[in-house]
Every structure is written in structure tokens, then in C-alpha cells.
Design a protein around this motif. Structure first.
Motif, PDB file in Angstrom:
ATOM      1  N   GLY A 299      22.931 -20.045  30.193  1.00 30.19           N
ATOM      2  CA  GLY A 299      24.290 -19.966  29.659  1.00 30.19           C
ATOM      3  C   GLY A 299      25.070 -21.269  29.687  1.00 30.19           C
ATOM      4  N   ILE A 300      24.527 -22.310  30.316  1.00 26.45           N
ATOM      5  CA  ILE A 300      25.223 -23.592  30.345  1.00 26.45           C
ATOM      6  C   ILE A 300      25.296 -24.170  28.936  1.00 26.45           C
ATOM      7  CG2 ILE A 300      25.100 -25.984  31.168  1.00 26.45           C
ATOM      8  CD1 ILE A 300      25.976 -24.008  33.314  1.00 26.45           C
ATOM      9  N   VAL A 301      26.488 -24.612  28.543  1.00 27.22           N
ATOM     10  CA  VAL A 301      26.691 -25.172  27.205  1.00 27.22           C
ATOM     11  C   VAL A 301      26.058 -26.558  27.136  1.00 27.22           C
ATOM     12  CG1 VAL A 301      28.392 -25.975  25.521  1.00 27.22           C
ATOM     13  CG2 VAL A 301      28.782 -23.845  26.801  1.00 27.22           C
ATOM     14  N   GLU A 302      25.119 -26.716  26.224  1.00 24.75           N
ATOM     15  CA  GLU A 302      24.357 -27.960  26.123  1.00 24.75           C
ATOM     16  C   GLU A 302      24.730 -28.804  24.904  1.00 24.75           C
ATOM     17  OE1 GLU A 302      21.821 -29.297  28.012  1.00 24.75           O
ATOM     18  OE2 GLU A 302      21.884 -27.778  29.591  1.00 24.75           O
ATOM     19  N   ALA A 303      25.453 -28.225  23.939  1.00 18.46           N
ATOM     20  CA  ALA A 303      25.833 -28.988  22.747  1.00 18.46           C
ATOM     21  C   ALA A 303      27.075 -28.383  22.114  1.00 18.46           C
ATOM     22  CB  ALA A 303      24.687 -29.022  21.733  1.00 18.46           C
ATOM     23  N   VAL A 304      27.950 -29.272  21.628  1.00 15.09           N
ATOM     24  CA  VAL A 304      29.133 -28.850  20.872  1.00 15.09           C
ATOM     25  C   VAL A 304      29.286 -29.768  19.663  1.00 15.09           C
ATOM     26  CG1 VAL A 304      30.401 -27.859  22.826  1.00 15.09           C
ATOM     27  CG2 VAL A 304      30.659 -30.297  22.295  1.00 15.09           C
ATOM     28  N   GLU A 305      30.075 -29.330  18.713  1.00 14.92           N
ATOM     29  CA  GLU A 305      30.377 -30.160  17.548  1.00 14.92           C
ATOM     30  C   GLU A 305      31.724 -29.749  16.981  1.00 14.92           C
ATOM     31  OE1 GLU A 305      27.818 -28.053  14.065  1.00 14.92           O
ATOM     32  OE2 GLU A 305      26.642 -28.806  15.765  1.00 14.92           O
ATOM     33  N   SER A 306      32.378 -30.676  16.308  1.00 21.31           N
ATOM     34  CA  SER A 306      33.687 -30.400  15.716  1.00 21.31           C
ATOM     35  C   SER A 306      33.524 -29.905  14.290  1.00 21.31           C
ATOM     36  CB  SER A 306      34.549 -31.662  15.720  1.00 21.31           C
ATOM     37  OG  SER A 306      35.736 -31.457  14.967  1.00 21.31           O
TER      38      SER A 306
END
Length: 241
Positions: A189-196
């Protein structure tokens, strides 16, 4: 003309440091690396004007005061002057819609710059079992999987619903504000990637693609290719106007 890519450096006592893999990744992608030191927050707008793209590199912990928390006992070394410089640079790059790639700590800096929060220490703050997020294997070895969200920029780059990454962190993203969206998670569940969703190219990854590129990891290479392409496009747009 090649795009000029700023890479933030880490301040350790009296020395600025940066892994050579960041520099080589930019050079191999057709860019000119420009190492940005700590302590330049007052000149961040001028520096951002010089850059065609920014890579926020890895390093130590962020100061929890930045997201309205006090330090837990497990908090590691913080460098407030680095926090200030990077956050100011990110804000000016976002305002100019210039490409940003946040790596490891840089992924966390991006989230805080948008108004998000962090887990100061995932081991002590997690209610469920975790994977090993501070691997003992060498830096260019992938150690766990990331599950990629369909329809995201990362999905178009990865061409897969699951990729393998390396891992060297104990902080992680907690509250993630718009316009950031989650594009990849570990199986715990750890967030490994984000984007705008509001910018030409703003991507944060919790792993170190520049290190995996040393073993010619294809996803990491495509990620840097997509980033460098965005920087070149941005440079061309500025020159046109």
C-alpha cells in the motif's frame, strides 16, 4: 541546443554531494546537467528561469514542520536549508510549467510542495505488515514490485501493470492533494509514484530509476526518455515564443 536540467544536491556537513548516476542519466538522455546547491532559495526564481527541467534527487528526511507535524523519535537527519531551496525551486518550476522528476526524497518533496503530508517513519506508523523498503541489496538491483495504475502517464511508460524497483527509504507519502494522483503502489500500500494532471510533466517516483539504468532497466530508461522529451519540448516552446 540541449535542455539544461537542474539536479538538486545533498548537503552533508560542509560538502555538497550528488550520485554520479543522476548526472549520467541526464547526459545519456541528451541534456546538460546543472547541479543546484543548497542555500539558493532566495534566487530560486532566477535559477528556475535558467532551467528547462528539474530533477529533485534523493537524500535525507524532510522536516515535518513543513507539513505541520512535530518530529517522531524515528525521524532521521533533516537539512532545513535544503528543504527551503528545493521547495522554492519546485514552486517556480510549477508556475512556469517546466518538467519535474522527483526521485525518492524528491518524490516526497513534490508532495509537500503541493500541500501534502508524509509518514515520518513507515515502520512505526504502519498498522499493517510492510515490505523491506530499505533494501540491503546493491542500488542497481530491483527488490520489490510496484503495481501501476491504469490510464496514467506511468502506465504508458511502463507498458505493464507491474514493474520491479529498488528501494531506499523509511518516509513515504501520506495525504496526496490534487492535482497529484497516485500512479503506482507497492503491494503493502505504500505510494511509489505520483503525477500531476495539471502540468506538462510532473512525476515523482519513490525508487531510484537512475541507479537501475546502470543495469539497462527498460522501464527506468523509458521514464528518463519521456522526461527528457518533455524537457526538450518545453525548451522548444520557450524558444518559439
Amino acid at each position: 541546443m540541449k535542455p539544461v536540467i537542474g539536479i538538486t544536491s545533498n548537503l552533508d556537513s560542509t560538502a555538497h554531494m550528488l550520485q554520479n548516476t543522476y548526472i549520467q542519466a541526464v547526459i545519456s538522455g541528451g541534456g546538460i546537467p546543472f547541479i543546484v546547491p543548497t542555500g539558493v532559495e532566495n534566487d530560486a526564481q532566477q535559477i528556475a528561469a535558467l532551467l528547462d527541467g528539474l530533477v529533485i534527487s534523493g537524500g535525507g528526511d524532510l522536516n515535518p514542520i513543513l507539513f505541520n507535524e512535530e518530529p517522531l523519535p524515528q525521524l532521521g537527519n533533516v537539512t532545513p536549508e535544503r528543504d527551503s531551496a528545493e521547495l522554492e525551486l519546485v514552486r517556480h518550476m510549477l508556475a512556469a510549467d517546466k518538467p519535474i522528476l522527483g526521485i525518492c526524497r524528491g518524490h516526497q518533496v513534490l508532495n509537500v510542495a503541493f500541500g501534502g503530508t508524509l509518514y515520518q517513519d513507515i515502520i512505526s506508523q504502519s498498522a499493517s505488515p510492510l515490505l523491506q523498503h530499505d533494501q540491503k541489496a546493491k542500488r542497481d538491483h530491483p527488490s520489490h514490485a510496484v503495481h501501476v495504475e491504469k490510464g496514467t502517464r506511468l502506465a504508458s511508460i511502463a507498458n505493464s501493470e507491474k514493474i520491479l524497483v529498488n528501494s531506499f527509504h523509511h518516509q513515504a507519502l501520506k495525504d496526496i492533494p490534487a492535482p497529484l494522483i497516485v500512479s503506482g503502489k507497492a503491494s503493502d500500500g505504500i505510494v511509489e509514484a505520483v503525477e500531476s494532471t495539471d502540468h506538462h510533466f510532473v512525476v515523482g517516483v519513490q525508487w531510484h530509476p537512475e541507479a537501475l539504468m546502470q543495469n539497462e532497466d527498460q522501464v527506468s530508461m523509458r521514464l528518463f526518455e519521456a522526461y527528457m522529451k518533455a524537457c526538450t519540448e518545453r525548451m522548444a516552446a520557450v524558444e518559439y515564443h
